[in-house]
Design a protein around this motif. Sequence first.
Motif, PDB file in Angstrom:
ATOM      1  N   UNK A 176       0.824  -1.214   0.000  1.00  0.00           N
ATOM      2  CA  UNK A 176       0.000   0.000   0.000  1.00  0.00           C
ATOM      3  C   UNK A 176       0.857   1.262   0.000  1.00  0.00           C
ATOM      4  N   UNK A 177       2.187   1.090   0.069  1.00  0.00           N
ATOM      5  CA  UNK A 177       3.133   2.215  -0.027  1.00  0.00           C
ATOM      6  C   UNK A 177       4.318   1.723  -0.837  1.00  0.00           C
ATOM      7  N   UNK A 178       4.903   2.614  -1.620  1.00  0.00           N
ATOM      8  CA  UNK A 178       6.117   2.233  -2.363  1.00  0.00           C
ATOM      9  C   UNK A 178       7.279   3.138  -1.941  1.00  0.00           C
ATOM     10  N   UNK A 179       8.498   2.604  -2.090  1.00  0.00           N
ATOM     11  CA  UNK A 179       9.702   3.392  -1.791  1.00  0.00           C
ATOM     12  C   UNK A 179      10.037   4.259  -2.999  1.00  0.00           C
ATOM     13  N   UNK A 180      10.336   5.519  -2.743  1.00  0.00           N
ATOM     14  CA  UNK A 180      10.619   6.402  -3.867  1.00  0.00           C
ATOM     15  C   UNK A 180      11.954   7.120  -3.763  1.00  0.00           C
ATOM     16  N   UNK A 181      12.498   7.406  -4.943  1.00  0.00           N
ATOM     17  CA  UNK A 181      13.754   8.149  -5.066  1.00  0.00           C
ATOM     18  C   UNK A 181      13.539   9.345  -5.963  1.00  0.00           C
ATOM     19  N   UNK A 182      14.633  10.023  -6.263  1.00  0.00           N
ATOM     20  CA  UNK A 182      14.518  11.218  -7.094  1.00  0.00           C
ATOM     21  C   UNK A 182      15.632  11.205  -8.136  1.00  0.00           C
ATOM     22  N   UNK A 183      15.300  11.669  -9.332  1.00  0.00           N
ATOM     23  CA  UNK A 183      16.258  11.758 -10.441  1.00  0.00           C
ATOM     24  C   UNK A 183      16.610  13.229 -10.628  1.00  0.00           C
ATOM     25  N   UNK A 184      17.885  13.552 -10.437  1.00  0.00           N
ATOM     26  CA  UNK A 184      18.304  14.961 -10.486  1.00  0.00           C
ATOM     27  C   UNK A 184      19.102  15.218 -11.760  1.00  0.00           C
ATOM     28  N   UNK A 185      18.697  16.231 -12.491  1.00  0.00           N
ATOM     29  CA  UNK A 185      19.361  16.587 -13.740  1.00  0.00           C
ATOM     30  C   UNK A 185      20.730  17.210 -13.485  1.00  0.00           C
TER      31      UNK A 185
END
Length: 371
Positions: free
Chosen positions: A130-139
Amino acid sequence: MKIERIEIRHTKMDLVTPFTTSMGTEYDEEHIMVRIDAEGITGWGESVAEGTPFYSYETVSTAWHIMRDFLIPALLGKNVANVGEAIGLYEFARVRGHMMAKAGIEAALWDVIAKSKNISLSKMLGGVRDKIDVGVSIGIKSSEAELIKDIEGYLAEGYKRIKIKIAPGYDLSLVQAVRREFPDIMLQVDANSAYSLEDIDLFKKMDEYNLTLIEQPLGYEDIYDHSKLQRAIKTPICLDESIHSLDDARAAVELKSCKIINIKPGRVGGFTESKLIHDFCMSNGIPVWHGGMLESGIGRAGNVALASLPGFTLPGDISASKKYYKEDIVNPPFVVNQDGTMEVPEGPGIGVEINLKNLDNVTVRKEVFNA
Ligand code: OSB
Ligand code: MG
């Protein structure tokens, strides 16, 4: 369900900050939103073909052409019980390639069919979280200092892993600088095909920085050279651009071209093929994670649902709506919890409401097809 009406919209949304990669700089994002109406139920999908052919050969114009002239006529007026039946129709299935065009239509089909069964897209796809782990993609940023500051900000927001874009001349020193500042974070790099096997020494040096993975270092269609590079380095290679199908995934895994795969439904023709790749990777011990294409909330909702499947064991490029756009076109917008997770919508289908006013504001062209 009888497919009675299909609407496509060419949208253009300004990015909060320009996004620079080895492929160039994007200031706004053009995509196609697909609406399918069947027996009083409305489904939505997003095609991630962009305005330019720099990530993929597909563009908004090619996807529009393929939808309008082939995929939409194949479906209009047809009675289908499930997604498999719809995409298995001869007129639909005989279209080769054009994965992003197909995926946008397929996403709207999944949504309308999930809504007709009153279940969430996550449940229908086989999601288990019911929850997912998230990251970020930085330019790519104009200075190391700016990158470090951005990373600090995203870590403070809770993101579980940081991905930085690299390009020739903007690679090793950057990784060193980030590692100096953040010795323990989960860190990975994405080259978007900017290198060749001649750069093998550079990638050997990257082995010292405990990167989770190196994404798509070599040619955008290549599987073979990646197998040579993977043999020469310890850091896992993750393929993005090169994987368009289950067959590509099989080839890459059997040739040991990568140890990890990035799944983007747009790149592989939709959720059906994504699931096949996910299942294959799971039974072969290959971790997968969900990539991103700077989607609006419509595409993001589908991505979150897919990322709730059990094989998605690494954080995805699925960030908060506000990382990309000032205003999203869905309610509620996607947010990241302080523990680096994102909630999987529980409502029927994609589980978010379309903000028609905001959608109208970003629509530059619209076409409606009736059965
Ligand atoms: O290579 O993963 C990529 C965006 C557009 C095209 C290709 C890529 C990306 C990203 C952004 O890295 C991921 C996201 O946050 O949506
Ligand atoms: Mg990538």
